[in-house]
Structure formats: C-alpha cells, structure tokens
Design an enzyme around this catalytic site. Structure first.
Site, PDB file in Angstrom:
ATOM      1  N   GLU A  64      -2.247 -20.408 -18.471  1.00  0.00           N
ATOM      2  CA  GLU A  64      -3.640 -20.648 -18.432  1.00  0.00           C
ATOM      3  C   GLU A  64      -4.573 -19.869 -17.922  1.00  0.00           C
ATOM      4  O   GLU A  64      -5.579 -19.672 -18.501  1.00  0.00           O
ATOM      5  CB  GLU A  64      -3.932 -21.877 -17.266  1.00  0.00           C
ATOM      6  N   ASN A 112      11.015 -15.671 -27.348  1.00  0.00           N
ATOM      7  CA  ASN A 112      11.062 -14.826 -26.488  1.00  0.00           C
ATOM      8  C   ASN A 112      11.650 -14.885 -25.248  1.00  0.00           C
ATOM      9  O   ASN A 112      12.425 -13.913 -24.718  1.00  0.00           O
ATOM     10  CB  ASN A 112       9.622 -14.395 -26.351  1.00  0.00           C
ATOM     11  N   TYR A 181      25.450 -11.244 -19.902  1.00  0.00           N
ATOM     12  CA  TYR A 181      24.099 -11.483 -20.626  1.00  0.00           C
ATOM     13  C   TYR A 181      24.122 -10.790 -22.133  1.00  0.00           C
ATOM     14  O   TYR A 181      23.861 -11.157 -22.962  1.00  0.00           O
ATOM     15  CB  TYR A 181      23.157 -10.735 -19.870  1.00  0.00           C
ATOM     16  N   GLU A 217       9.299  -2.058 -19.635  1.00  0.00           N
ATOM     17  CA  GLU A 217       8.814  -2.035 -18.143  1.00  0.00           C
ATOM     18  C   GLU A 217       7.998  -3.327 -18.028  1.00  0.00           C
ATOM     19  O   GLU A 217       6.856  -3.684 -18.180  1.00  0.00           O
ATOM     20  CB  GLU A 217       7.968  -1.097 -17.872  1.00  0.00           C
TER      21      GLU A 217
END
Length: 275
Positions: A64, A112, A181, A217
């Site tokens: 938002e 993503n 992962y 980063e």
C-alpha cells in the site's frame, strides 16, 4: 566514427525496447512477494511502464505504501495491493477470482515470492522443509496454472510467465543450511522447462522464463540468518552485490523481447561473486 555508431545502435536498441514495452501498457501483471526487495522493485518498474499490477504478499501494508509512492511519482500504471499467503491454496485461488472480477484476468505472471530457511538435510525440521516447498514449488505452480487458465479463457496468446529463481538452481554450495532451499530452486528450473514444453504442446505463444540472480542486496540474508544479523550484513559487504533494480530491469528486458523470441533462463551474478 565507430564510437558514434555504437552509441547510435545502443540508442536504437533502447528505443526499440521502449516501443515493444508499449504493448504492455494497460495490461495486467501479477507480482508475488511484492512487499519488499526484488518483488517491490519489479512491481514499481512495471507500474512505471504503464501496467496494471496486482502486487501480493502476506504484509500488504508495505505494498500500500509502494502504491502511494507510485501515485506521487506520477507513474502511468497502477499498483493494486492484495493480501495473500502463497502457501495457502485457497487464498491463491481467491486472489485469482478477485483479479478476474476486478481486471478480467492477467497477462503477465511474475512468480517472485520465495522462502529460504536454514534447515540442513541431516538435522532440519520437516516443518521448515514443507514450508519452503509450499511457497517455492507448490505456490508457484498454483500461480502458473491459474495464470495460464486466465490467459486461455480470454484467448491471450502473447502472455508471459516469469519465475524469479536463483543461481542456486545451477550449483550446490558447500553450506548445509542452504541445501534444501537449493533443491527447491532446482525444482523451479525443471518446472519452468516443463511449462515451456506444455505451452508448446498447447500451441500457444505464451512464453516462460527463469531469471536466476546471484547475491542481491535485499532482506533475504537477514531472514535466512535471522539468528545472526552480523553474518547477514557481512554477506552483503563482502562484494558489490546486485541490487533489486537490476532484477527489475532484467524483467523489463525479458518482456521487451520480440514476441517470437523465447528467453529461457537468465543467469546473473555480481561480477565479484565467485560461486
């Protein structure tokens, strides 16, 4: 003379990219994990290029705030925040129903959202493994399926599904905390190629792409090394890292490729990164 010609060619390439991106103006994109980092940068970039972007995450307040920033910046597109936990299929299906009701459907899906937990193979918690699979593999696959169905029912033949993957899809680093992962990211590589093949069998021109960054980063290391924030900070100070905007620019590059060009997998690292 050669320098002038190269400059002119680069300028023409840039102009061609902008012209091709014009075809996405007013069209609808979904960006998952849009609250921070890479997802936020992608959402902002697509809004800047005139797209209607549904940005989803569990923390919708940050999206938002980003939507308000896009308005104050005068961007020609619009960002629509939507709260969604990708590990809960019912929430994902509800989100796609909302998109259909509000925007007819989506033309671009940017998967993503991703989760990394330090859960080694020899001592990790099963709950952590399941959590990573639920978000990185199952949640992504549900979004792929629903995005394709949205495009199919509206006869969208030029849509695009982009999975933000990782260099961990290409190599296994000597770090036990990252092994599960890494396995989930190898799965995303297989899923993206499987998707490409199924899209060809369906005789559609919808494209499928992986973008695989190295060290970026963002908040990623701080979450992964949640028990050792100094270690997280050190990982970003060791080299000049990629920035979230670098990945967003790559998404624009992929979307601006001519419709007949299939970009399968973009591997990108900081120049100083070894592995």
């Amino acid at each position: 003379m050669h320098g002038v010609k190269i400059t002119a060619d680069c300028q023409q390439l840039f102009c061609n990219s902008l012209v091709i991106m014009d075809r996405w103006k007013g069209r609808v994109a979904l960006v998952t994990g849009a609250s921070v980092g890479i997802g936020a940068a992608i959402a902002k970039s697509l809004v800047q290029h005139g797209m209607k972007v549904v940005g989803c995450a569990r923390n919708v307040k940050q999206i938002e705030n980003l939507a308000a920033e896009c308005v104050s910046s005068g961007f020609s597109g619009t960002l629509f925040p939507h709260k969604c936990d990708l590990s809960v299929e019912e929430e994902v299906l509800s989100m796609f129903s909302w998109i259909k009701a509000q925007h007819q459907g989506i033309d671009v899906c940017i998967n993503n959202a991703g989760l990394a937990l330090p859960e080694p193979l020899l001592s990790g918690k099963t709950s952590g493994w399941k959590n990573m699979m639920d978000v990185n593999v199952i949640g992504l696959s549900v979004c792929v399926r629903e995005a394709y169905q949205s495009m199919k029912e509206r006869n969208i033949d030029d849509g695009h599904i982009i999975n933000i993957n990782s260099m961990s899809e290409h190599r296994v680093v000597n770090n036990a905390d990252a092994h599960f992962y890494t396995a989930s990211k190898y799965a995303v590589t297989a899923l993206t190629e499987g998707l490409r093949q199924e899209l060809r069998e369906a005789k559609t021109h919808i494209r499928a792409t992986c973008i695989s960054p190295g060290l970026v980063e963002t908040e990623f290391a701080y979450r992964f090394f949640s028990q050792n924030q100094e270690k997280a900070a050190a990982s970003y100070k060791s080299i000049k890292c990629l920035q979230a905007d670098d990945i967003a620019n790559t998404v624009v590059y992929v979307l601006s490729a001519p419709p007949h060009v299939q970009i399968g997998d973009v591997q990108m690292r900081p120049v100083e990164q070894l592995t």
